[in-house]
Design an enzyme around this catalytic site. Structure first.
Site, PDB file in Angstrom:
ATOM      1  N   ALA A 176      70.971 -26.914 -24.038  1.00 47.93           N
ATOM      2  CA  ALA A 176      71.263 -28.346 -24.084  1.00 47.93           C
ATOM      3  C   ALA A 176      70.854 -29.043 -22.791  1.00 47.93           C
ATOM      4  CB  ALA A 176      72.756 -28.552 -24.352  1.00 47.93           C
TER       5      ALA A 176
ATOM      6  N   LYS B 214      70.483 -11.555 -29.958  1.00 45.37           N
ATOM      7  CA  LYS B 214      70.061 -12.036 -28.631  1.00 45.37           C
ATOM      8  C   LYS B 214      71.275 -12.323 -27.746  1.00 45.37           C
ATOM      9  CE  LYS B 214      70.837 -16.667 -29.479  1.00 45.37           C
ATOM     10  NZ  LYS B 214      71.386 -17.772 -28.656  1.00 45.37           N
TER      11      LYS B 214
ATOM     12  N   ASP C   1      64.153 -16.726 -28.734  1.00 42.92           N
ATOM     13  CA  ASP C   1      65.544 -16.964 -28.346  1.00 42.92           C
ATOM     14  C   ASP C   1      66.072 -15.847 -27.458  1.00 42.92           C
ATOM     15  OD1 ASP C   1      67.691 -18.646 -28.319  1.00 42.92           O
ATOM     16  OD2 ASP C   1      68.236 -18.376 -30.421  1.00 42.92           O
TER      17      ASP C   1
END
EC number: 1.1.1.94
Length: 335
Positions: A145, A196, A249
């Site tokens: 983010a 992940k 990711d």
């Protein structure tokens, strides 16, 4: 798709705020943010979210509300951006309040609460008989983010077996700095999203213990082998693991202190008790637990998963953990 369609974002945290900005910058003008934190909502009304981002970063001014009914009234899209532990309870409330046809979009990571279901599977199951829900799309891939807010170039995926729904979300979100690809392999994407986070915990542990890039490369490549074994067993595609929702990711989450899972691994070495206090926001812990338990029926050779589970949940020492990982029988790489 009309850019004046109402979009209801559920959550007011870092990723919810980032998604709101992306959608605004993609030309969407009718965005409502629902949350429970008064300060966050007040901030978002005046173009900031000081809890998560520097006040130097100027955001659009958003409509905000603590009333879920207002947020959902005659909405067209619902974006779920809350921790996975809260997602089912919140979604069941949402289903009771809908009064218009909606496409549900999940950016939440992890597993559906109290189950082995992925979030996509859980949302689809719970909304299957709801007359207003026309589909569920998962938005996932390498993205922090903090970097989205700064308009760093970011590519992720809109995932659904219904490609038309995924394409609709692709058009809804994509802009000059944020690009979505579409794919249909929900299983593979969810395996990547779960694994992940687990491997990021391991890489954080290794980093805090002073191990360098050689070790990190070993963790990622051997971890990817375990991810592939598990993915093959549950029916995901290899191509998905090699794309944004897999390797992409994994690289992001397992190499950066911006990752909560990587940071948890580091803190676990420093102060285990303190680290475990953050369990609700560390999605990798629930993922580790679910992968380990589901593998009881699969019987796959997943030494990283089993050893990490014993370290965190069965209290073996860090030295024992290292021995279990390192002192395995010498053999061919791909056995």
């Amino acid at each position: 798709m009309n850019k004046t369609n109402k979009i209801s974002i559920i959550g007011s945290g870092a990723m919810a705020t980032a998604m709101a900005k992306v959608l605004y910058d993609s030309g969407n003008t009718n965005i409502f943010i629902y949350g429970i934190d008064e300060k966050e909502l007040e901030d978002l009304k005046i173009g900031k979210n000081a809890k998560y981002f520097s006040t130097d970063i100027k955001l659009p001014s958003f409509n905000t509300t603590k009333d879920l009914k207002i947020a959902l009234d005659k909405t067209d899209y619902i974006v779920l951006a809350i921790p996975s532990i809260f997602i089912q309870a919140t979604f069941l409330e949402i289903l009771k309040l809908l009064n218009s046809k909606v496409l549900v979009i999940s950016v939440s990571k992890g597993f559906y609460p109290n189950s082995f279901l992925s979030i996509h599977e859980g949302l689809s199951k719970d909304s299957k008989s709801n007359e207003f829900v026309r589909g569920v799309v998962t938005v996932t891939g390498p993205s922090f983010a903090e970097e989205i807010i700064k308009e760093q170039l970011t590519t992720i995926c809109a995932v659904d077996s219904n490609i038309k729904n995924a394409q609709e979300v692709q058009k809804l979100f994509s802009n000059k700095y944020f690009k979505l690809y579409v794919q249909s392999d929900v299983i593979g994407a969810e395996v990547g999203a779960s694994f992940k986070n687990v491997l990021a915990i391991f890489s954080g542990i290794a980093n805090q213990q002073g191990y360098g890039i050689n070790t990190l490369a070993s963790i990622l490549s051997r971890g990817l082998k375990e991810m592939k074994l598990y993915n093959d067993k549950v029916g995901g595609k290899l191509s998905t693991l090699l794309g944004l929702t897999g390797v992409g990711d994994l690289i992001l989450t397992a190499t950066s202190p911006l990752s909560r899972n990587f940071s948890f691994g580091k803190e676990f070495v420093i102060n285990k008790s303190k680290a475990l206090e953050t369990v609700k926001t560390v999605e990798g812990l629930k993922a580790l637990e679910n992968i380990y338990r589901s593998n009881k029926k699969y019987g796959l050779d997943l030494p990283i998963i089993s050893s990490l589970y014993e370290l965190i949940f069965e209290n073996i020492s860090l030295e024992e953990f290292k021995e279990k990982i390192w002192n395995r029988t010498l053999k061919s790489e791909f056995e």
